[in-house]
Design a protein around this motif. Structure first.
Motif, PDB file in Angstrom:
ATOM      1  N   GLU A   1       7.516 -11.715  50.378  1.00 29.94           N
ATOM      2  CA  GLU A   1       8.955 -11.576  50.582  1.00 29.94           C
ATOM      3  C   GLU A   1       9.725 -12.165  49.410  1.00 29.94           C
ATOM      4  N   GLY A   2      10.708 -11.420  48.957  1.00 30.65           N
ATOM      5  CA  GLY A   2      11.538 -11.897  47.861  1.00 30.65           C
ATOM      6  C   GLY A   2      11.001 -11.536  46.488  1.00 30.65           C
ATOM      7  N   GLU A   3       9.771 -11.035  46.431  1.00 33.12           N
ATOM      8  CA  GLU A   3       9.196 -10.645  45.134  1.00 33.12           C
ATOM      9  C   GLU A   3       9.159  -9.122  45.029  1.00 33.12           C
ATOM     10  N   PRO A   4       9.233  -8.610  43.793  1.00 33.21           N
ATOM     11  CA  PRO A   4       9.233  -7.148  43.656  1.00 33.21           C
ATOM     12  C   PRO A   4       7.904  -6.543  44.132  1.00 33.21           C
ATOM     13  N   THR A   5       8.015  -5.326  44.626  1.00 34.90           N
ATOM     14  CA  THR A   5       6.821  -4.625  45.094  1.00 34.90           C
ATOM     15  C   THR A   5       5.923  -4.292  43.914  1.00 34.90           C
ATOM     16  N   ARG A   6       4.644  -4.503  44.086  1.00 33.55           N
ATOM     17  CA  ARG A   6       3.695  -4.228  43.000  1.00 33.55           C
ATOM     18  C   ARG A   6       2.566  -3.341  43.505  1.00 33.55           C
ATOM     19  N   TYR A   7       1.961  -2.632  42.546  1.00 30.19           N
ATOM     20  CA  TYR A   7       0.742  -1.911  42.885  1.00 30.19           C
ATOM     21  C   TYR A   7      -0.338  -2.918  43.302  1.00 30.19           C
ATOM     22  N   THR A   8      -1.185  -2.483  44.187  1.00 28.57           N
ATOM     23  CA  THR A   8      -2.287  -3.320  44.636  1.00 28.57           C
ATOM     24  C   THR A   8      -3.528  -2.954  43.822  1.00 28.57           C
ATOM     25  N   ILE A   9      -4.260  -3.956  43.371  1.00 32.55           N
ATOM     26  CA  ILE A   9      -5.530  -3.680  42.692  1.00 32.55           C
ATOM     27  C   ILE A   9      -6.641  -3.762  43.730  1.00 32.55           C
ATOM     28  N   ARG A  10      -7.394  -2.672  43.838  1.00 35.55           N
ATOM     29  CA  ARG A  10      -8.463  -2.629  44.844  1.00 35.55           C
ATOM     30  C   ARG A  10      -9.827  -2.520  44.175  1.00 35.55           C
ATOM     31  N   ASP A  11     -10.804  -3.138  44.776  1.00 34.21           N
ATOM     32  CA  ASP A  11     -12.190  -2.904  44.365  1.00 34.21           C
ATOM     33  C   ASP A  11     -12.595  -1.522  44.858  1.00 34.21           C
ATOM     34  N   ALA A  12     -13.279  -0.773  43.985  1.00 30.82           N
ATOM     35  CA  ALA A  12     -13.663   0.590  44.354  1.00 30.82           C
ATOM     36  C   ALA A  12     -14.969   0.593  45.136  1.00 30.82           C
ATOM     37  N   THR A  13     -14.938   1.237  46.274  1.00 31.46           N
ATOM     38  CA  THR A  13     -16.163   1.553  47.012  1.00 31.46           C
ATOM     39  C   THR A  13     -16.081   3.034  47.378  1.00 31.46           C
ATOM     40  N   LEU A  14     -17.224   3.640  47.540  1.00 25.94           N
ATOM     41  CA  LEU A  14     -17.273   5.088  47.730  1.00 25.94           C
ATOM     42  C   LEU A  14     -16.674   5.486  49.080  1.00 25.94           C
ATOM     43  N   LEU A  15     -15.611   6.312  49.022  1.00 25.93           N
ATOM     44  CA  LEU A  15     -14.959   6.761  50.254  1.00 25.93           C
ATOM     45  C   LEU A  15     -15.326   8.205  50.597  1.00 25.93           C
ATOM     46  N   LYS A  16     -15.708   8.987  49.594  1.00 27.59           N
ATOM     47  CA  LYS A  16     -16.069  10.380  49.865  1.00 27.59           C
ATOM     48  C   LYS A  16     -16.750  10.984  48.644  1.00 27.59           C
ATOM     49  N   LEU A  17     -17.798  11.771  48.888  1.00 27.03           N
ATOM     50  CA  LEU A  17     -18.376  12.650  47.871  1.00 27.03           C
ATOM     51  C   LEU A  17     -17.735  14.003  48.117  1.00 27.03           C
TER      52      LEU A  17
END
Lengths: 388, 92
Positions: free
Chosen positions: A95-111
């Motif tokens: 709260e009170g801070e600008p919205t930022r992109y989230t950095i995510r660790d990649a795991t396989l979601l779909k082939l």
């Protein structure tokens, strides 16, 4: 091989083979399991299946005996340190801070898609937005890092914090519905396998001409009708792309915002939708193997109403680069039909055209779409149809 | 020695494991998975993702209680603990 059709469905792999003048269909494996893509490597004959287990994740399976038996292949895994930028997550906002992109660790979601190159090369497109390449016939797969680290993606997050923003947006097509970018089309130039086009939902078309060392956007002329800047370089939603095998400068794209055609190798695109013929929204596109001006699509009403137009199913064909379109309906249901055809579920080989729908119907034409026969009515939802 | 059982679906996918239960010498759930991977190569990536985290729709119970550490599977086992690997129910 035009006499064999490989069908990936929500509940298993099916194979239709032509014997004595008729196609016979059989359940060939993976009963009960989601098969996103099923295709044969034309060089080795190995059939590859991209599976999506609801519980156990995405897995590669293959058969070297024409689909009689299957075994797990080497699995596609994101390497340690593979991270990507995701849209801001309200749960992680401060709260009170600008919205930022989230950095995510990649795991396989779909082939999502498979493609093949010379010398046993196998390509896999995934969610979240990875291009994996095997140089050894599928014994091992490696993430293509130049594409993963592309500036449009947000730069190199392996070694640093990247550029802090991304032009790659999401698709809800992963099995879990997680919203992340995905690669669903991989087109290898038969003249020069170092030239590859990939299509990303949602970003656009990207090309390499040096075997994957460098990549550049190929979205000139693309327009979209859902973002503030309709001519932006990125943010496009190609539903599928396909190049002509004999003339790979001819590339077709069924996009969220219409049908697009390029006759200069995807350097520039031209919108060739024909709304008066119902040709605009849809998922798949198939290109004639020899004549790059000839293509087929299976239109739906619109993105808000993803269903056959007017309750009657038709395939649209152009033979002049999209200047004119013909509706091909003979043999297809014309009332109470609401089939939707997904991006990998239309294929062309010679004079044969085949497609399958999420309603479990499989249709074949032996005369380039002029007339159709029904091969099956009660299959599970069909995700992929390929000759081979 | 822990007594380890698993859902019928995993039995079908990895028949090499037999129908169980299996006796496994392990102090943590992570060690159980490592031993299962040794016996049935590939199974660890069915149960966990690339980062070693338990998959979202898989559950592991130790003596009837769902494990707490889904990230590293560090939950400790006692002598004779019963471990059950389950898949969450889902529709479709």
């Amino acid at each position: 091989m035009a006499d064999r059709i490989l069908i990936g469905t929500r509940k298993g792999s099916f194979i239709a083979e032509n014997g004595s003048g008729a196609f016979r269909l059989r359940l060939a494996g993976h009963a009960g399991t989601c098969v996103n893509y099923l295709a044969a490597d034309p060089e080795t004959g190995t059939i590859w299946a991209a599976l999506g287990f609801g519980h156990w994740g995405a897995k590669l399976s293959r058969s070297t005996d024409g689909g009689q038996t299957w075994a797990d292949a080497s699995q596609v895994k994101y390497p340690p340190g593979a991270r990507y930028l995701a849209p801001p997550d309200p749960d992680e906002e401060i709260e009170g801070e600008p919205t930022r992109y989230t950095i995510r660790d990649a795991t396989l979601l779909k082939l999502w898609v498979l493609a093949f190159g010379p010398g046993g090369r196998v390509y896999v497109g995934t969610i979240p937005g990875g291009l994996f390449v095997s140089e050894d016939g599928g014994e091992s797969f490696e993430l293509n890092r130049p594409l993963w680290n592309h500036e449009s993606r947000g730069g190199d997050l392996f070694t640093g914090e990247g550029l802090g923003k991304t032009d790659w947006f999401g698709t809800p097509a992963s099995e879990g519905g997680e919203f992340a970018a995905g690669i669903h089309s991989i087109e290898v130039d038969p003249r020069n396998p170092n030239r590859i086009l990939v299509a990303v939902s949602t970003a656009g078309v990207i090309e390499t001409t040096d075997g994957g060392k460098t990549w550049r956007g190929r979205n000139e002329g693309m327009t979209n009708d859902y973002s503030p800047d309709q001519n932006a370089e990125w943010g496009h939603d190609p539903h599928s792309i396909q190049m002509c095998k004999a003339n790979p400068d001819h590339v077709w794209q069924q996009n969220h915002c219409g049908v697009f055609y390029s006759s200069d190798g995807a350097a520039t695109w031209k919108k060739v939708s024909a709304p008066e013929q119902g040709v605009h929204f849809g998922f798949p596109v198939a290109v004639d193997e020899k004549d790059g001006r000839t293509a087929w699509v299976v239109p739906g009403i619109s993105d808000q109403r993803r269903m056959a137009i007017g309750g009657g199913l038709f395939v649209a064909r152009t033979t002049d680069g999209g200047a004119t379109w013909q509706q091909l309906r003979k043999g297809l249901p014309q009332e109470n039909a609401y089939d939707v055809v997904y991006r990998h579920a239309l294929a062309v080989k010679g004079d044969r055209v085949v497609f399958g729908s999420t309603t479990g119907n499989l249709y074949l034409s032996e005369d380039r779409g002029e007339t159709w026969q029904t091969l099956a009515n009660n299959l599970p939802p069909i995700y992929s149809v390929r000759f081979g | 020695m822990a007594v380890v059982e698993w859902t019928a679906h995993l039995k079908t996918l990895f028949p090499v494991l037999g129908s169980g239960p299996a006796s496994i010498e392990a102090g943590t759930v992570a060690a159980v998975i490592a031993e299962l991977e040794r016996r049935a190569p590939g199974i660890a990536f069915y149960i966990c993702d690339e980062l070693g985290r338990l998959r979202r729709h898989v559950n592991i119970f130790v003596d009837g209680e769902m494990i707490v550490d889904r990230r590293a599977l560090g939950d400790r086992l006692g002598e004779g603990s019963r471990v059950f690997i389950a898949q969450a129910l889902s529709g479709g």
